[in-house]
Design a protein around this motif. Structure first.
Motif, PDB file in Angstrom:
ATOM      1  N   ALA A 182      -5.255 -17.497 -79.718  1.00  0.00           N
ATOM      2  CA  ALA A 182      -5.331 -16.661 -80.721  1.00  0.00           C
ATOM      3  C   ALA A 182      -6.518 -16.890 -81.638  1.00  0.00           C
ATOM      4  N   THR A 183      -7.077 -15.919 -82.245  1.00  0.00           N
ATOM      5  CA  THR A 183      -8.239 -15.893 -82.929  1.00  0.00           C
ATOM      6  C   THR A 183      -7.938 -16.749 -84.094  1.00  0.00           C
ATOM      7  N   ASP A 184      -6.893 -16.539 -84.813  1.00  0.00           N
ATOM      8  CA  ASP A 184      -6.627 -17.265 -86.001  1.00  0.00           C
ATOM      9  C   ASP A 184      -6.644 -18.987 -85.706  1.00  0.00           C
TER      10      ASP A 184
ATOM     11  N   ARG B 162     -10.312 -20.061 -85.903  1.00  0.00           N
ATOM     12  CA  ARG B 162     -10.572 -19.902 -87.107  1.00  0.00           C
ATOM     13  C   ARG B 162     -10.426 -21.318 -87.796  1.00  0.00           C
ATOM     14  N   SER B 163      -9.068 -21.701 -87.743  1.00  0.00           N
ATOM     15  CA  SER B 163      -8.415 -23.055 -88.215  1.00  0.00           C
ATOM     16  C   SER B 163      -9.339 -24.142 -87.840  1.00  0.00           C
TER      17      SER B 163
ATOM     18  N   GLU C 276     -10.439 -12.012 -76.336  1.00  0.00           N
ATOM     19  CA  GLU C 276      -9.021 -12.760 -76.633  1.00  0.00           C
ATOM     20  C   GLU C 276      -8.021 -12.967 -75.301  1.00  0.00           C
TER      21      GLU C 276
ATOM     22  N   ARG D  46     -12.231  -9.401 -78.798  1.00  0.00           N
ATOM     23  CA  ARG D  46     -11.651  -9.831 -80.045  1.00  0.00           C
ATOM     24  C   ARG D  46     -12.346  -8.882 -81.260  1.00  0.00           C
TER      25      ARG D  46
ATOM     26  N   GLN E  92     -13.559 -10.095 -87.507  1.00  0.00           N
ATOM     27  CA  GLN E  92     -13.087 -11.357 -87.383  1.00  0.00           C
ATOM     28  C   GLN E  92     -13.980 -12.489 -86.948  1.00  0.00           C
TER      29      GLN E  92
ATOM     30  N   ILE F 108     -15.593 -15.870 -88.834  1.00  0.00           N
ATOM     31  CA  ILE F 108     -15.442 -17.002 -88.515  1.00  0.00           C
ATOM     32  C   ILE F 108     -16.717 -17.844 -88.393  1.00  0.00           C
TER      33      ILE F 108
END
Length: 337
Positions: free
Chosen positions: A288-290, A293-294, A318, A327, A331, A335
């Motif tokens: 996942a893209t999130d 990012r994290s 993705e 993706r 976003q 990032i």
């Protein structure tokens, strides 16, 4: 990398996102992906047969396209000492392969009981050593690259090393030891053979071009040492590596964070440029893209020298299979920019 046009578009997109270095795979499945007479002498082919790389000089294309974008090129010898058992290299030269205690070249992996689909070249064997030294040195000599990279496949799996010469040494060590760890010195001896090979490679590289970066991308230290006899901490102390890209491929942010704050990681980043390898997905495993990012944010917050995104085309997609899912462009900009 399957076509020059795709390559040009991909590099441009990476440059737009702010990436300044690429690590293109150049050694896979017992073959080079660029024309190499050194590889041809042992594998029978100058480039991976029946591939999109036949009739091209892939590495020359990458360098030419990356240069105006100010992207460094550090070729990645992805397979290291690992080759498929059906490759000509493995079939024609079985004496160059590592064996387990039962005489098998394919090892059994852990508690799963599964057989490793690959075999491993013996880093103790003079012909293997000379091949790796010549292969890497020839690339550095012929191409204006910024460096070269070895990864977790440049290793000595703990289950292997029981070929005839190795077995004699193991038995000698076992007879000499009397402590509670009868194979401790045997492990150290095997690890030393790998280190000796790296020393030979580095000596060759630096004799050709002193400013050529030697980058490695291993697993975290405890796993590397216990399963693959790779002590990258020692390699740093010996001055053998110029850059560490630590593979921290984790599905959860808490386990990712626990790896990048370990004492050995904090220590090495005071000595050489240290980056974190972030898994952006596999061919059949979307990330996942999130989560990306994290992990990027955590890497930045912990003041590493950068991060590297592994691999295929998963940074920009993705999902690759069974359906290609691109993706969200904004976003990605949020990032990385």
């Amino acid at each position: 990398m399957n076509s020059r046009s795709n390559l040009a578009a991909g590099l441009l997109r990476l440059a737009e996102l702010g990436f300044n270095t690429i690590y293109p795979a150049v050694w896979q499945r017992g073959y080079t992906l660029y024309p190499s007479e050194v590889a041809k002498q042992l594998t029978g082919a100058a480039v991976l047969p029946n591939s999109p790389f036949v009739g091209r000089d892939l590495l020359a294309e990458i360098i030419e396209l990356a240069q105006p974008l100010n992207i460094r090129v550090i070729p990645w010898f992805e397979y290291g000492l690992m080759v498929p058992p059906g490759s000509p290299l493995a079939r024609q030269y079985p004496d160059l392969l590592l064996l387990d205690a039962r005489g098998n070249s394919q090892r059994i992996q852990g508690a799963s009981g599964r057989q490793d689909p690959n075999v491993w070249l013996n880093p103790c064997h003079d012909r293997v050593r000379q091949f790796m030294v010549d292969l890497i040195g020839d690339l550095v000599d012929r191409y204006p690259v910024s460096g070269i990279q070895l990864d977790d496949h440049f290793s000595f799996p703990i289950e292997l090393g029981y070929d005839a010469p190795g077995e004699k040494l193991r038995q000698r060590f076992t007879r000499q030891l009397f402590d509670r760890h009868p194979f401790a010195n045997w492990d150290r001896w095997r690890a030393k053979q790998l280190t000796t090979l790296l020393q030979q490679i580095v000596r060759s590289i630096r004799s050709i071009r002193s400013n050529c970066i030697v980058s490695i991308s291993p697993n975290p230290l405890s796993f590397s040492k216990s399963r693959y006899l790779v002590d990258w901490q020692q390699w740093c102390d010996l001055g053998l590596i110029d850059e560490l890209v630590l593979q921290v491929y984790r599905d959860r942010l808490d386990t990712f964070n626990s790896e990048i704050v370990k004492s050995e990681v904090r220590a090495i980043k005071t000595k050489i440029p240290t980056l974190i390898g972030i898994l952006t997905g596999l061919r059949t495993k979307p990330i996942a893209t999130d989560l990306i990012r994290s992990q990027v944010n955590s890497t930045i917050a912990n003041r590493f020298d950068g991060y590297a995104c592994f691999f295929y085309e998963t940074l920009l997609h993705e999902c690759l299979s069974p359906t290609l899912v691109v993706r969200d462009s904004q976003q990605l900009i949020d990032i990385f920019r």
